[in-house]
Design an enzyme around this catalytic site. Structure first.
Site, PDB file in Angstrom:
ATOM      1  N   SER A 132       0.830  -1.210   0.000  1.00 18.04           N
ATOM      2  CA  SER A 132       0.000   0.000   0.000  1.00 18.04           C
ATOM      3  C   SER A 132       0.854   1.246   0.000  1.00 18.04           C
ATOM      4  O   SER A 132       0.402   2.301  -0.417  1.00 18.04           O
ATOM      5  CB  SER A 132      -0.858   0.048   1.260  1.00 18.04           C
ATOM      6  OG  SER A 132      -1.614  -1.106   1.398  1.00 18.04           O
ATOM      7  N   ASN A 139      -3.559   6.214  -2.195  1.00 18.36           N
ATOM      8  CA  ASN A 139      -3.433   6.237  -0.736  1.00 18.36           C
ATOM      9  C   ASN A 139      -2.896   7.571  -0.236  1.00 18.36           C
ATOM     10  O   ASN A 139      -3.216   8.001   0.872  1.00 18.36           O
ATOM     11  CB  ASN A 139      -2.547   5.088  -0.256  1.00 18.36           C
ATOM     12  CG  ASN A 139      -3.289   3.758  -0.288  1.00 18.36           C
ATOM     13  OD1 ASN A 139      -4.511   3.738  -0.424  1.00 18.36           O
ATOM     14  ND2 ASN A 139      -2.571   2.657  -0.191  1.00 18.36           N
ATOM     15  N   GLU A 154      -2.614   0.412  -9.753  1.00 16.96           N
ATOM     16  CA  GLU A 154      -1.481   1.328  -9.843  1.00 16.96           C
ATOM     17  C   GLU A 154      -0.249   0.472 -10.123  1.00 16.96           C
ATOM     18  O   GLU A 154       0.045  -0.461  -9.356  1.00 16.96           O
ATOM     19  CB  GLU A 154      -1.285   2.090  -8.529  1.00 16.96           C
ATOM     20  CG  GLU A 154      -2.298   3.195  -8.307  1.00 16.96           C
ATOM     21  CD  GLU A 154      -2.149   3.870  -6.943  1.00 16.96           C
ATOM     22  OE1 GLU A 154      -2.444   5.067  -6.844  1.00 16.96           O
ATOM     23  OE2 GLU A 154      -1.767   3.205  -5.961  1.00 16.96           O
ATOM     24  N   HIS A 167      -0.516  -2.500  -7.479  1.00 17.18           N
ATOM     25  CA  HIS A 167      -1.350  -2.146  -6.325  1.00 17.18           C
ATOM     26  C   HIS A 167      -2.833  -2.219  -6.691  1.00 17.18           C
ATOM     27  O   HIS A 167      -3.308  -1.437  -7.504  1.00 17.18           O
ATOM     28  CB  HIS A 167      -0.969  -0.738  -5.836  1.00 17.18           C
ATOM     29  CG  HIS A 167      -1.656  -0.358  -4.567  1.00 17.18           C
ATOM     30  ND1 HIS A 167      -2.023   0.930  -4.273  1.00 17.18           N
ATOM     31  CD2 HIS A 167      -2.045  -1.103  -3.500  1.00 17.18           C
ATOM     32  CE1 HIS A 167      -2.612   0.952  -3.090  1.00 17.18           C
ATOM     33  NE2 HIS A 167      -2.640  -0.264  -2.610  1.00 17.18           N
TER      34      HIS A 167
HETATM   35  N1  3HC Z   1     -15.689  -9.046  -2.853  1.00 19.84           N
HETATM   36  C1  3HC Z   1     -16.175  -9.243  -4.086  1.00 19.84           C
HETATM   37  N2  3HC Z   1     -17.196  -8.533  -4.603  1.00 19.84           N
HETATM   38  C2  3HC Z   1     -17.776  -7.621  -3.807  1.00 19.84           C
HETATM   39  C3  3HC Z   1     -17.335  -7.357  -2.506  1.00 19.84           C
HETATM   40  C4  3HC Z   1     -16.242  -8.129  -2.023  1.00 19.84           C
HETATM   41  N3  3HC Z   1     -15.733  -7.943  -0.801  1.00 19.84           N
HETATM   42  N4  3HC Z   1     -18.082  -6.375  -1.979  1.00 19.84           N
HETATM   43  C5  3HC Z   1     -18.978  -6.024  -2.909  1.00 19.84           C
HETATM   44  N5  3HC Z   1     -18.791  -6.765  -4.014  1.00 19.84           N
HETATM   45  C6  3HC Z   1     -19.496  -6.667  -5.284  1.00 19.84           C
HETATM   46  C7  3HC Z   1     -20.920  -7.138  -5.172  1.00 19.84           C
HETATM   47  O1  3HC Z   1     -21.017  -8.534  -5.405  1.00 19.84           O
HETATM   48  C8  3HC Z   1     -21.585  -6.335  -6.263  1.00 19.84           C
HETATM   49  O2  3HC Z   1     -21.287  -6.933  -7.533  1.00 19.84           O
HETATM   50  P1  3HC Z   1     -22.306  -6.779  -8.778  1.00 19.84           P
HETATM   51  O3  3HC Z   1     -22.514  -5.328  -8.999  1.00 19.84           O
HETATM   52  O4  3HC Z   1     -21.553  -7.459  -9.885  1.00 19.84           O
HETATM   53  O5  3HC Z   1     -23.534  -7.490  -8.373  1.00 19.84           O
HETATM   54  C9  3HC Z   1     -20.857  -4.992  -6.228  1.00 19.84           C
HETATM   55  O6  3HC Z   1     -19.603  -5.261  -5.608  1.00 19.84           O
HETATM   56  C10 3HC Z   1     -21.618  -3.964  -5.443  1.00 19.84           C
HETATM   57  O7  3HC Z   1     -21.796  -4.488  -4.139  1.00 19.84           O
HETATM   58  P2  3HC Z   1     -23.025  -4.151  -3.178  1.00 19.84           P
HETATM   59  O8  3HC Z   1     -24.247  -3.839  -4.004  1.00 19.84           O
HETATM   60  O9  3HC Z   1     -23.133  -5.210  -2.141  1.00 19.84           O
HETATM   61  O10 3HC Z   1     -22.546  -2.916  -2.372  1.00 19.84           O
HETATM   62  P3  3HC Z   1     -22.282  -1.460  -2.817  1.00 19.84           P
HETATM   63  O11 3HC Z   1     -23.014  -1.042  -4.027  1.00 19.84           O
HETATM   64  O12 3HC Z   1     -22.475  -0.719  -1.559  1.00 19.84           O
HETATM   65  O13 3HC Z   1     -20.717  -1.470  -3.201  1.00 19.84           O
HETATM   66  C11 3HC Z   1     -18.444  -1.301  -2.729  1.00 19.84           C
HETATM   67  C12 3HC Z   1     -19.766  -1.925  -2.318  1.00 19.84           C
HETATM   68  C13 3HC Z   1     -18.037  -1.811  -4.099  1.00 19.84           C
HETATM   69  C14 3HC Z   1     -17.427  -1.742  -1.691  1.00 19.84           C
HETATM   70  C15 3HC Z   1     -18.626   0.261  -2.773  1.00 19.84           C
HETATM   71  O14 3HC Z   1     -19.188   0.699  -1.580  1.00 19.84           O
HETATM   72  C16 3HC Z   1     -17.325   0.998  -3.013  1.00 19.84           C
HETATM   73  O15 3HC Z   1     -16.905   1.197  -4.129  1.00 19.84           O
HETATM   74  N6  3HC Z   1     -16.677   1.476  -1.904  1.00 19.84           N
HETATM   75  C17 3HC Z   1     -15.412   2.162  -1.969  1.00 19.84           C
HETATM   76  C18 3HC Z   1     -14.310   1.161  -1.812  1.00 19.84           C
HETATM   77  C19 3HC Z   1     -12.935   1.803  -1.871  1.00 19.84           C
HETATM   78  O16 3HC Z   1     -12.757   2.995  -1.744  1.00 19.84           O
HETATM   79  N7  3HC Z   1     -11.915   0.954  -2.057  1.00 19.84           N
HETATM   80  C20 3HC Z   1     -10.541   1.397  -2.098  1.00 19.84           C
HETATM   81  C21 3HC Z   1      -9.960   1.404  -0.720  1.00 19.84           C
HETATM   82  S1  3HC Z   1      -8.267   1.889  -0.708  1.00 19.84           S
HETATM   83  C22 3HC Z   1      -7.419   0.451  -0.964  1.00 19.84           C
HETATM   84  O17 3HC Z   1      -7.967  -0.612  -1.076  1.00 19.84           O
HETATM   85  C23 3HC Z   1      -5.941   0.575  -1.055  1.00 19.84           C
HETATM   86  C24 3HC Z   1      -5.248  -0.105   0.066  1.00 19.84           C
HETATM   87  O18 3HC Z   1      -3.869  -0.067  -0.189  1.00 19.84           O
HETATM   88  C25 3HC Z   1      -5.516   0.508   1.403  1.00 19.84           C
END
Ligand code: 3HC
Length: 482
Positions: free
Chosen positions: A119, A190, A152, A140
């Site tokens: 990260s 990040n 990334e 990433h």
């Molecule tokens: N694994 C696999 N698929 C998942 C999942 C998981 N953990 N969580 C959700 N999904 C899928 C669902 O199956 C669904 O798929 P579909 O559209 O094909 O049916 C889709 O994602 C949407 O899920 P939900 O309807 O249940 O939920 P939301 O619409 O609320 O979406 C989310 C959930 C995709 C997590 C959305 O809230 C989101 O985009 N959040 C932001 C996440 C983010 O910012 N991530 C980056 C974090 S930073 C990082 O990771 C870097 C690291 O280095 C720290």
């Protein structure tokens, strides 16, 4: 560069997601974990994730079986000897990563590309621990890896250019968009995201607003897919804490010092979803107060007409001595409150988008006035976000420094406007990148909001980035793009 057989070392949430992404794209995956128990947990992640896809009709059982069939699980790193690419997703401890890369360097064939999903740690430090620094990159992914569409690709000063382009091509094959960046702490996403999340924890700790109110403000008001505390729980508080430590070590920017609240939760082992509890997790049921039926109100500030009309239409009455005076403002309202005969009746109201109203109480506001203002905002269809009367309230206080950071990042030459916007849209699911947001809010408004934040908090990095300031002075409403 042909990648057909890929190793993934570490099958926690991220590693298992990455293994799934490769297998979905038709590659053969060798997943490696330390012991049988960890391996079973990793298998469970992939089974649950693909099972959910079947439940939602995105995959059928045959496709799911094919995906699972492409993943071989093992506790022996030696099974990676034939891999074309190995992606590491083990805990963020540099010594562990260096030891692993030395081992992979010994095990894998000379042409294997070794990638780290770190990260924020130095890719260069990992690369130079091997005898093939030119074939080491950062790759990433974003959580949840099967969903977020960004990769990334981090090249160091010694990475061979064809390795970066090969990984970029592979990312496209995985259905991801790749942004190629240099090896700086936090890369693009990040570096911009985590200080914002940390700042939310600071505001919570200072009592500016409550957890759920801050989450609602950012999700409903700013239109982000999740509020900051829900996202911190998804990322893992330990990961967030480690990223902040690395950022602080590199920048010595006070804002990058991990919030004490974050440290406390990590020390308590409350790491978010992976441990079942983080910022969220132990919900206490709270009963909604019955709405007061008779509230008299006054409205002050620019553009008061529509709100007055809405409230009158809903049956509420104005009065010379109202129960609550709603002062429409995007700045603290205490100086207006002290001019009233009853300062305790004044509440600041900041309308954010179409769905949220921040309801700011000054040091003099009475609880009854706050309660009345909350009720009135619900009546007009807005989610009230109670907060303290501080510069930027909640949304602007969190959003504007993030936008400012993006301008500084671009101005430093690290990444282009297009790449930064794409990274935040695809990596975090934001509805718009920071430059798109800046231009739609208005450069002048953001610049002035930053000045107000700076004047109140005296935080050097809240001062508007010189580029932003100069564009406003020049009367421009958009960033020049090539
Ligand atoms: N694994 C696999 N698929 C998942 C999942 C998981 N953990 N969580 C959700 N999904 C899928 C669902 O199956 C669904 O798929 P579909 O559209 O094909 O049916 C889709 O994602 C949407 O899920 P939900 O309807 O249940 O939920 P939301 O619409 O609320 O979406 C989310 C959930 C995709 C997590 C959305 O809230 C989101 O985009 N959040 C932001 C996440 C983010 O910012 N991530 C980056 C974090 S930073 C990082 O990771 C870097 C690291 O280095 C720290």
């Amino acid at each position: 560069m042909a990648f057909e057989r890929v190793g993934v070392v570490g099958l926690g949430t991220m590693g298992a997601g990455i293994a799934e992404v490769f297998a979905r794209a038709g590659l053969r995956v060798i997943g490696v974990e330390a012991d049988a128990e960890a391996l079973a947990r990793g298998r469970g992640h992939v089974e649950r994730s693909t099972g959910r896809a079947v439940d939602r009709g995105k995959l059928n059982e045959r496709e799911r079986a094919e995906i699972l069939g492409r993943i071989t699980l093992t506790t022996s790193r030696d099974d990676l000897s034939d891999a074309d690419l190995v992606v590491e997703a083990i805990p963020e401890i540099l010594d562990y990563k260096v030891a692993l890369f030395k081992d992979l360097d010994r095990i894998c064939k000379p042409e294997t590309v070794l990638a780290t999903n770190t990260s924020s740690l130095s890719v260069t430090a990992v690369a130079t621990a091997t005898g093939r620094p030119g074939r080491v990159v950062g790759m990433h992914f974003f959580n949840p890896a099967p969903v977020m569409r960004l990769v990334e690709v981090v090249g160091t000063v010694v990475t061979a250019p064809d390795v970066v382009s090969g990984i970029a091509d592979l990312s496209a094959r995985l259905g991801k968009t790749c942004v190629a960046v240099g090896d700086r702490a936090g890369f693009v996403v990040n570096r911009l995201l985590l200080p914002y999340l940390n700042h939310a924890a600071v505001l919570l700790d200072l009592g500016v607003a409550g957890r759920d109110d801050i989450d609602a403000a950012m999700a409903l008001g700013a239109g982000l897919p999740m509020g900051p505390f829900a996202l911190l729980d998804l990322i893992g508080l330990d990961t967030a804490y480690e990223v902040m430590c690395v950022l602080f070590d590199e920048t010595r920017d006070r804002r990058h010092a991990p919030s004490p609240l974050l440290r406390e939760l990590v020390t308590a082992g409350l790491l978010g979803r992976k441990t079942g509890r983080g910022f969220h997790g132990e919900e206490t049921a709270h009963r909604e107060r019955d709405r007061a039926e008779f509230i008299t109100f006054g409205v002050e500030g620019d553009d008061a007409g529509p709100i007055v009309e809405q409230l009158l239409r809903a049956g509420f009455k104005t009065s010379d001595e109202p129960d609550v005076v709603l002062r429409l403002a995007d700045r603290p309202v205490i100086e207006h409150a002290v001019r009233l005969p009853t300062p305790s009746a004044m509440v600041g109201v900041h309308l954010v988008g179409d769905r949220v109203a921040e309801v700011a109480s000054t040091a003099l506001t009475s609880p009854a006035a706050v309660a009345a203002a909350r009720d009135l905002m619900k009546v007009i269809g807005r989610t009230p976000v109670p907060c303290k009367d501080r510069a930027g309230f909640v949304v602007d206080a969190l959003l504007y420094p993030y936008l400012n950071d993006a301008v500084r990042m671009h101005d430093s030459g690290y990444a282009s406007i297009a790449d930064i916007d794409a990274a935040m849209r695809l990596g975090c699911g934001y509805p718009a990148g920071p430059f798109e947001m800046l231009e739609s809010i208005g450069l002048r408004r953001v610049r002035d909001g930053l000045r107000a934040l700076y004047a109140e908090y005296r935080e050097p990095s809240f001062a508007p980035a010189p580029l932003l300031d100069h564009l406003v002075t020049a009367g421009l409403s958009a960033f020049p793009r090539p």
